[in-house]
Design a protein around this motif. Structure first.
Motif, mmCIF file in Angstrom:
data_model
loop_
_atom_site.group_PDB
_atom_site.id
_atom_site.type_symbol
_atom_site.label_atom_id
_atom_site.label_comp_id
_atom_site.label_asym_id
_atom_site.label_seq_id
_atom_site.Cartn_x
_atom_site.Cartn_y
_atom_site.Cartn_z
ATOM 1 N N GLY A 192 11.102 -25.932 23.357
ATOM 2 C CA GLY A 192 12.272 -26.789 23.168
ATOM 3 C C GLY A 192 12.125 -28.173 23.740
ATOM 4 N N SER A 193 10.896 -28.595 24.049
ATOM 5 C CA SER A 193 10.700 -29.873 24.737
ATOM 6 C C SER A 193 11.075 -31.083 23.897
ATOM 7 C CB SER A 193 9.248 -30.001 25.209
ATOM 8 O OG SER A 193 8.352 -29.910 24.125
ATOM 9 N N SER A 194 11.223 -30.912 22.584
ATOM 10 C CA SER A 194 11.653 -32.037 21.748
ATOM 11 C C SER A 194 13.076 -32.464 22.084
ATOM 12 C CB SER A 194 11.582 -31.653 20.272
ATOM 13 O OG SER A 194 12.458 -30.564 19.990
ATOM 14 N N LEU A 195 13.857 -31.555 22.664
ATOM 15 C CA LEU A 195 15.255 -31.851 22.974
ATOM 16 C C LEU A 195 15.589 -31.596 24.442
ATOM 17 C CD1 LEU A 195 17.738 -32.831 21.423
ATOM 18 C CD2 LEU A 195 18.369 -30.451 21.033
ATOM 19 N N ILE A 196 14.895 -30.654 25.070
ATOM 20 C CA ILE A 196 15.188 -30.282 26.456
ATOM 21 C C ILE A 196 14.174 -30.945 27.375
ATOM 22 C CG2 ILE A 196 15.445 -28.363 28.070
ATOM 23 C CD1 ILE A 196 15.909 -26.545 25.635
ATOM 24 N N THR A 197 14.679 -31.722 28.319
ATOM 25 C CA THR A 197 13.822 -32.407 29.278
ATOM 26 C C THR A 197 13.705 -31.585 30.549
ATOM 27 O OG1 THR A 197 14.509 -34.557 28.412
ATOM 28 C CG2 THR A 197 13.483 -34.529 30.596
ATOM 29 N N ARG A 198 12.480 -31.324 30.956
ATOM 30 C CA ARG A 198 12.264 -30.623 32.219
ATOM 31 C C ARG A 198 12.766 -31.484 33.364
ATOM 32 N NH1 ARG A 198 6.657 -27.876 34.544
ATOM 33 N NH2 ARG A 198 7.236 -27.866 36.740
ATOM 34 N N GLN A 199 13.604 -30.904 34.211
ATOM 35 C CA GLN A 199 14.152 -31.615 35.343
ATOM 36 C C GLN A 199 13.920 -30.817 36.615
ATOM 37 O OE1 GLN A 199 17.958 -33.483 34.869
ATOM 38 N NE2 GLN A 199 17.882 -33.381 32.637
ATOM 39 N N GLU A 200 14.147 -31.459 37.748
ATOM 40 C CA GLU A 200 13.951 -30.789 39.024
ATOM 41 C C GLU A 200 14.904 -29.606 39.149
ATOM 42 O OE1 GLU A 200 14.061 -31.784 43.849
ATOM 43 O OE2 GLU A 200 14.396 -33.371 42.363
ATOM 44 N N GLY A 201 14.430 -28.527 39.709
ATOM 45 C CA GLY A 201 15.263 -27.345 39.874
ATOM 46 C C GLY A 201 14.988 -26.333 38.781
ATOM 47 N N PHE A 202 15.960 -25.427 38.590
ATOM 48 C CA PHE A 202 15.800 -24.351 37.611
ATOM 49 C C PHE A 202 16.287 -24.821 36.245
ATOM 50 C CE2 PHE A 202 15.987 -22.121 41.658
ATOM 51 C CZ PHE A 202 14.894 -21.280 41.554
ATOM 52 N N ALA A 219 20.883 -20.581 29.008
ATOM 53 C CA ALA A 219 21.488 -21.484 29.983
ATOM 54 C C ALA A 219 20.420 -22.348 30.644
ATOM 55 C CB ALA A 219 22.230 -20.682 31.045
ATOM 56 N N GLN A 220 20.750 -23.609 30.870
ATOM 57 C CA GLN A 220 19.938 -24.497 31.699
ATOM 58 C C GLN A 220 20.766 -24.837 32.929
ATOM 59 O OE1 GLN A 220 18.432 -28.099 29.883
ATOM 60 N NE2 GLN A 220 17.227 -28.648 31.691
ATOM 61 N N GLY A 221 20.440 -24.198 34.046
ATOM 62 C CA GLY A 221 21.295 -24.279 35.217
ATOM 63 C C GLY A 221 21.372 -25.644 35.860
ATOM 64 N N ASN A 222 20.250 -26.372 35.913
ATOM 65 C CA ASN A 222 20.276 -27.642 36.640
ATOM 66 C C ASN A 222 21.049 -28.728 35.909
ATOM 67 O OD1 ASN A 222 18.358 -27.913 34.626
ATOM 68 N ND2 ASN A 222 16.658 -28.385 35.995
ATOM 69 N N THR A 223 21.274 -28.580 34.611
ATOM 70 C CA THR A 223 22.057 -29.577 33.865
ATOM 71 C C THR A 223 23.418 -29.051 33.421
ATOM 72 O OG1 THR A 223 21.160 -28.954 31.694
ATOM 73 C CG2 THR A 223 19.922 -30.586 32.980
ATOM 74 N N GLY A 224 23.612 -27.742 33.487
ATOM 75 C CA GLY A 224 24.885 -27.173 33.041
ATOM 76 C C GLY A 224 25.030 -27.152 31.532
ATOM 77 N N GLN A 225 23.932 -27.030 30.820
ATOM 78 C CA GLN A 225 23.984 -26.996 29.358
ATOM 79 C C GLN A 225 23.634 -25.606 28.839
ATOM 80 O OE1 GLN A 225 21.261 -30.518 29.399
ATOM 81 N NE2 GLN A 225 22.369 -31.062 27.514
ATOM 82 N N LEU A 226 24.146 -25.297 27.634
ATOM 83 C CA LEU A 226 23.730 -24.112 26.903
ATOM 84 C C LEU A 226 22.967 -24.556 25.664
ATOM 85 C CD1 LEU A 226 26.870 -21.743 26.965
ATOM 86 C CD2 LEU A 226 24.890 -21.760 28.507
ATOM 87 N N TRP A 227 21.866 -23.860 25.382
ATOM 88 C CA TRP A 227 21.011 -24.192 24.254
ATOM 89 C C TRP A 227 20.967 -23.035 23.276
ATOM 90 C CZ3 TRP A 227 19.687 -29.142 24.057
ATOM 91 C CH2 TRP A 227 19.638 -29.867 25.246
ATOM 92 N N ARG A 228 20.897 -23.390 22.001
ATOM 93 C CA ARG A 228 20.777 -22.403 20.931
ATOM 94 C C ARG A 228 19.359 -22.438 20.380
ATOM 95 N NH1 ARG A 228 20.880 -21.763 15.348
ATOM 96 N NH2 ARG A 228 22.145 -19.974 14.605
ATOM 97 N N PHE A 229 18.647 -21.303 20.454
ATOM 98 C CA PHE A 229 17.328 -21.173 19.852
ATOM 99 C C PHE A 229 17.463 -20.305 18.611
ATOM 100 C CE2 PHE A 229 16.128 -22.591 24.015
ATOM 101 C CZ PHE A 229 14.889 -23.209 23.875
#
Length: 330
Positions: A192-202, A219-229
């Motif tokens: 999902g790296s085309s849309l999800i940026t790796r950030q510090e934390g989980f 769930a992406q905990g460090n940003t508080g977003q939900l992603w649909r795959f």
């Protein structure tokens, strides 16, 4: 394939009330006594307060047919097994290097009763396994490395195809694990790296399927977003969550269109209503949990949520070590 009890248990969902407060979730012994279930309101886990760091727990998987549940220990990698009708769980698999496992995170169980365990950072910077698969009798079926040498396998869910899908809290990838013609294999299923940026934390953590099983909700905990795959294509898109605050989102629990998001260190449970394909969700409620507990994740068993009290807020975790039950918010 074994016959599942899920349909038979669906009637228990009717006991769930709208969760407007922590009490409204019906946690613990009193709630279960009131329902007349005769089942424990909390389940005790074996732990070692004297060990370095004590015992800290994170993942839970359930076998809907047998009524058994499996809990992972971060500090050592032990796996405990309990039963819905017994108050005390017991160590089922040893840790501290058993099968190369020194820590364990998410767990799930498939329709055959096989147990899949995510290793978190167990294989990071070394040649240890990243994940394990066990039979219901405890036989090791697979101990696998994944293609990403920097993987932190966090949680796992079974897809419609029967394979296990593991989230990666470092790179925004999902790993597929299944038994093929050449044995058990772990492959990168989606990136999902085309849309999800790796950030510090989980980063990627909790994972469940959508109501119509067309997608995974992650769930992406460090940003508080939900992603649909998307299950057919692996393509990723962001889920519209109606402005809900989901920072520190950890475990996810879904029943029908009801989605529970466990915000660990924020000590909140957020109830969302998903549309069937999980492209959007409506915020229903946000409920404070016990201020003295850090819940990481949970699973449904016999119509109740089983929530893992991690003790992550303690330098040396002290008992009692418990799984706490609650009604699913509706």
């Amino acid at each position: 394939m074994r016959t599942s009890r899920i349909a038979a248990l669906a009637g228990f969902a009717g006991i769930a009330a709208s969760a407007l407060s922590f009490t409204g979730l019906g946690l613990g012994t009193a709630a279960n006594a009131a329902e007349g279930t005769g089942r424990p309101g909390t389940y005790l886990l074996e732990g070692e307060s004297f060990a370095q760091g004590g015992s800290k727990f994170e993942g839970i998987g359930v076998d809907q047919e047998s009524g058994k549940f499996y809990v992972s220990e971060v500090t050592g990698g032990e796996i405990q097994r309990g039963s819905a009708d017994q108050a005390q769980a017991e160590e089922w698999l040893a840790g501290d290097g058993t099968d190369g496992r020194y820590t364990a995170r998410g767990i799930t169980v498939d329709d055959e009763g096989r147990i899949y365990i995510a290793g978190g950072p167990n294989g990071t910077g070394n040649d240890r396994p990243d994940l394990w698969v066990y039979s219901p009798s405890g036989e090791l079926l697979a101990a696998l490395r994944v293609p990403d040498n920097d993987a932190f396998l966090n949680d796992v869910a079974i897809g419609p195809d029967g394979a296990a899908y593991f989230t990666n809290s470092n790179d925004p990838t999902i790993i597929r694990v299944a038994e093929g013609a050449n044995g058990w294999e772990a492959t990168e299923w989606a990136d999902g790296s085309s849309l999800i940026t790796r950030q510090e934390g989980f980063n990627l953590g909790g994972i469940v399927t959508s109501t119509d099983e067309s997608a995974f909700v992650v769930a992406q905990g460090n940003t508080g977003q939900l992603w649909r795959f998307d299950i057919a294509t692996g393509e990723v898109s962001e889920i519209d969550t109606d402005g809900a605050n989901l920072r520190n989102a950890d475990g996810l629990i879904r029943q029908g269109r009801d989605l529970v998001v466990i915000r660990n260190f924020d000590k909140q449970i957020v109830h969302l209503e998903l549309n069937p394909s999980a492209t959007s969700a409506e915020l229903v409620s946000s409920t404070a949990t016990d201020p003295n507990r850090i819940f990481t994740t949970g699973k449904l068993l016999d119509g109740r949520m089983l929530l893992v009290d991690s003790h992550f807020d303690e330098q040396t975790a002290q008992g009692p070590y418990e799984i706490v039950t609650a009604r699913m918010p509706r």
